[in-house]
Design a protein around this motif. Structure first.
Motif, mmCIF file in Angstrom:
data_model
loop_
_atom_site.group_PDB
_atom_site.id
_atom_site.type_symbol
_atom_site.label_atom_id
_atom_site.label_comp_id
_atom_site.label_asym_id
_atom_site.label_seq_id
_atom_site.Cartn_x
_atom_site.Cartn_y
_atom_site.Cartn_z
ATOM 1 N N PRO A 9 0.820 -1.216 0.000
ATOM 2 C CA PRO A 9 0.000 0.000 0.000
ATOM 3 C C PRO A 9 0.853 1.265 0.000
ATOM 4 N N GLU A 10 0.346 2.297 -0.607
ATOM 5 C CA GLU A 10 1.067 3.571 -0.652
ATOM 6 C C GLU A 10 1.358 4.100 0.748
ATOM 7 N N GLU A 11 0.418 3.911 1.649
ATOM 8 C CA GLU A 11 0.617 4.372 3.021
ATOM 9 C C GLU A 11 1.787 3.650 3.678
ATOM 10 N N LEU A 12 1.915 2.352 3.422
ATOM 11 C CA LEU A 12 3.046 1.584 3.944
ATOM 12 C C LEU A 12 4.357 2.110 3.386
ATOM 13 N N LEU A 13 4.397 2.385 2.084
ATOM 14 C CA LEU A 13 5.625 2.889 1.460
ATOM 15 C C LEU A 13 5.995 4.256 2.015
ATOM 16 N N PHE A 14 4.991 5.077 2.300
ATOM 17 C CA PHE A 14 5.267 6.396 2.890
ATOM 18 C C PHE A 14 5.908 6.248 4.261
ATOM 19 N N HIS A 31 1.603 2.138 13.870
ATOM 20 C CA HIS A 31 0.809 2.120 12.646
ATOM 21 C C HIS A 31 1.575 1.428 11.529
ATOM 22 N N LEU A 32 2.868 1.704 11.417
ATOM 23 C CA LEU A 32 3.696 1.041 10.413
ATOM 24 C C LEU A 32 3.710 -0.463 10.648
ATOM 25 N N TRP A 33 3.808 -0.869 11.901
ATOM 26 C CA TRP A 33 3.791 -2.298 12.223
ATOM 27 C C TRP A 33 2.487 -2.942 11.762
ATOM 28 N N ARG A 34 1.362 -2.264 11.977
ATOM 29 C CA ARG A 34 0.066 -2.808 11.555
ATOM 30 C C ARG A 34 -0.012 -2.901 10.028
ATOM 31 N N LEU A 35 0.523 -1.899 9.346
ATOM 32 C CA LEU A 35 0.513 -1.931 7.879
ATOM 33 C C LEU A 35 1.358 -3.090 7.357
ATOM 34 N N ARG A 36 2.522 -3.308 7.973
ATOM 35 C CA ARG A 36 3.373 -4.425 7.554
ATOM 36 C C ARG A 36 2.692 -5.760 7.831
ATOM 37 N N ARG A 37 2.031 -5.863 8.970
ATOM 38 C CA ARG A 37 1.329 -7.092 9.299
ATOM 39 C C ARG A 37 0.211 -7.358 8.286
ATOM 40 N N GLY A 38 -0.510 -6.307 7.908
ATOM 41 C CA GLY A 38 -1.568 -6.478 6.917
ATOM 42 C C GLY A 38 -1.029 -6.949 5.582
ATOM 43 N N PRO A 197 -7.642 5.001 -9.340
ATOM 44 C CA PRO A 197 -6.506 5.090 -8.410
ATOM 45 C C PRO A 197 -6.985 5.359 -6.992
ATOM 46 N N ASN A 198 -6.135 5.043 -6.038
ATOM 47 C CA ASN A 198 -6.440 5.309 -4.630
ATOM 48 C C ASN A 198 -6.610 6.812 -4.411
ATOM 49 N N PRO A 199 -7.825 7.273 -4.084
ATOM 50 C CA PRO A 199 -8.038 8.719 -3.910
ATOM 51 C C PRO A 199 -7.770 9.191 -2.488
ATOM 52 N N TYR A 200 -7.456 8.258 -1.587
ATOM 53 C CA TYR A 200 -7.366 8.599 -0.173
ATOM 54 C C TYR A 200 -5.940 8.840 0.309
ATOM 55 N N PHE A 201 -4.948 8.486 -0.500
ATOM 56 C CA PHE A 201 -3.570 8.656 -0.061
ATOM 57 C C PHE A 201 -3.153 10.120 -0.220
ATOM 58 N N LYS A 202 -3.036 10.821 0.893
ATOM 59 C CA LYS A 202 -2.713 12.249 0.868
ATOM 60 C C LYS A 202 -1.503 12.590 1.740
ATOM 61 N N LEU A 203 -0.831 11.588 2.285
ATOM 62 C CA LEU A 203 0.272 11.841 3.212
ATOM 63 C C LEU A 203 1.460 12.479 2.501
ATOM 64 N N ARG A 204 2.013 13.491 3.128
ATOM 65 C CA ARG A 204 3.151 14.211 2.567
ATOM 66 C C ARG A 204 4.045 14.701 3.705
ATOM 67 N N ILE A 300 9.284 11.946 -13.554
ATOM 68 C CA ILE A 300 8.235 11.150 -12.929
ATOM 69 C C ILE A 300 8.673 9.691 -12.954
ATOM 70 N N PHE A 301 8.771 9.097 -11.779
ATOM 71 C CA PHE A 301 9.198 7.708 -11.635
ATOM 72 C C PHE A 301 8.277 6.802 -12.449
ATOM 73 N N LYS A 302 8.848 5.936 -13.281
ATOM 74 C CA LYS A 302 8.057 5.097 -14.180
ATOM 75 C C LYS A 302 7.439 3.884 -13.486
ATOM 76 N N TYR A 303 7.896 3.585 -12.290
ATOM 77 C CA TYR A 303 7.479 2.357 -11.628
ATOM 78 C C TYR A 303 6.687 2.667 -10.360
ATOM 79 N N TYR A 304 5.964 1.649 -9.898
ATOM 80 C CA TYR A 304 5.164 1.839 -8.689
ATOM 81 C C TYR A 304 6.049 2.113 -7.486
ATOM 82 N N ASP A 305 7.104 1.308 -7.337
ATOM 83 C CA ASP A 305 8.005 1.482 -6.205
ATOM 84 C C ASP A 305 9.365 0.881 -6.519
ATOM 85 N N PHE A 306 10.265 0.934 -5.558
ATOM 86 C CA PHE A 306 11.624 0.423 -5.705
ATOM 87 C C PHE A 306 11.622 -1.061 -6.082
#
Length: 324
Positions: A9-14, A31-38, A197-204, A300-306
């Motif tokens: 999830p984008e939130e996990l990557l953030f 919260h990060l631990w819960r995201l990783r567990r999910g 696309p995920n419209p809820y990811f707003k973390l910055r 603009i990064f061409k890929y979803y993530d690393f």
């Protein structure tokens, strides 16, 4: 067959990036631990589904559907001639109980009723059903892939909606007699037309609020020694190529700063000048699309993530990494 990829999830990557570049407070660490567990639970689910086989089905994973003006997230949708089955994955561990409609872990009442979440997800698809010109059934299950999850209490009917870890293989085998014919294909097309696309990811985070440099992919340390084509970690001894370090930094930049333009000058500042401009420019041109008025003003990064970038470009990489 799996029609969509399961990605972190984008939130996990953030939060993973933020934990490296700035650090997290206690609440964010939990919260990060819960995201990783999910995410771990979803990987277990996919692995067991793969073992059981799903070539006779259309399986959508990790998607957002826009239905009647609102967007709903789904962990998994299984499509066959019989209709759509919703699987919501909950990687809970430990002892839980249900009293009425409230779920408890010890004395702590969970803020959301897992079964109500499933019912809302199913209800959204029933609304989609009214918007299309053919009939299909919608059902759902809560899937608990953790081996140490235990649940007590609740009415007997509750457990009809649950799939425990010990029963997951049998549950997946229950789809063996299903098939994907013309109706399933049309239904899969309807789902694809509603994916957004995920419209809820707003973390910055602010650019000036993070440290500069590069960090080790093995232990996370910023104590690196530059070599000709690699960086040596002085904490754990891992040695990663300049390309690996730069792609990781580009991916982290994407999730930390959102719409902030990624320019070569800004990337040089972000990395603390750890590589020369020519090396950075080569990697930006390889892994990013140029944008802006002069086609080189921002990237603009061409890929979803690393992880995706490393996988898809593994055959074009000249230097290997050596992680301890």
């Amino acid at each position: 067959m799996f029609l969509t990829d399961r990605k972190d999830p984008e939130e996990l990557l953030f939060y993973q990036a933020l934990s490296r570049w700035r650090g997290l407070d206690k609440n964010s660490e939990e919260h990060l631990w819960r995201l990783r567990r999910g995410a771990a639970g979803e990987r277990t689910y996919d692995l067991l589904f793969d073992e059981a086989g799903h070539s006779n089905l259309y399986v959508f994973r990790d998607l957002y559907l826009q239905i009647e003006g609102s967007v709903t997230q789904y962990d998994t949708l299984i499509v066959s001639e019989s209709g759509i089955t919703v699987n919501e994955i909950k990687n809970f561990s430990g002892d839980y109980r249900v009293e009425g409609t409230t779920w408890y872990r010890g004395d702590y009442a969970l803020p959301d009723d897992a079964l109500s979440q499933l019912r809302r997800a199913v209800g959204k698809l029933l609304r989609l059903k009214r918007a299309v010109s053919f009939e299909f059934e919608v059902s759902g299950k809560l899937v608990f892939p953790h081996e140490e999850f235990r649940l007590s209490g609740g009415e007997g009917s509750l457990f009809q909606h649950l799939v425990m870890r010990y029963d997951m293989r049998r549950y997946f085998r229950s789809f063996e007699n299903e098939y994907s014919g013309g109706c399933a294909s049309e239904l899969a097309d309807v789902i694809e037309r509603h994916i957004v696309p995920n419209p809820y990811f707003k973390l910055r985070v602010e650019f000036d609020m993070v440290r500069q440099g590069l960090y080790c992919g093995g232990c996370g340390s910023f104590r690196l020694e530059k070599q000709s084509f690699h960086h040596l970690c002085l904490s754990c001894g891992s040695r990663e190529s300049n390309e690996t370090h730069l792609v990781r930094a580009i991916s982290d930049f994407k999730y930390l700063f959102g719409d902030l333009e990624m320019t070569s000058r800004r990337m040089m500042g972000f990395m603390g000048g750890a590589v020369n401009v020519r090396t950075l420019q080569r990697i930006l041109n390889k892994y990013c699309d140029a944008a802006g008025r002069y086609k080189s003003s921002n990237y603009i990064f061409k890929y979803y993530d690393f992880t995706e970038a490393m996988k898809k470009e593994q055959n074009t990489r000249k230097y290997k990494d050596y992680l301890n």
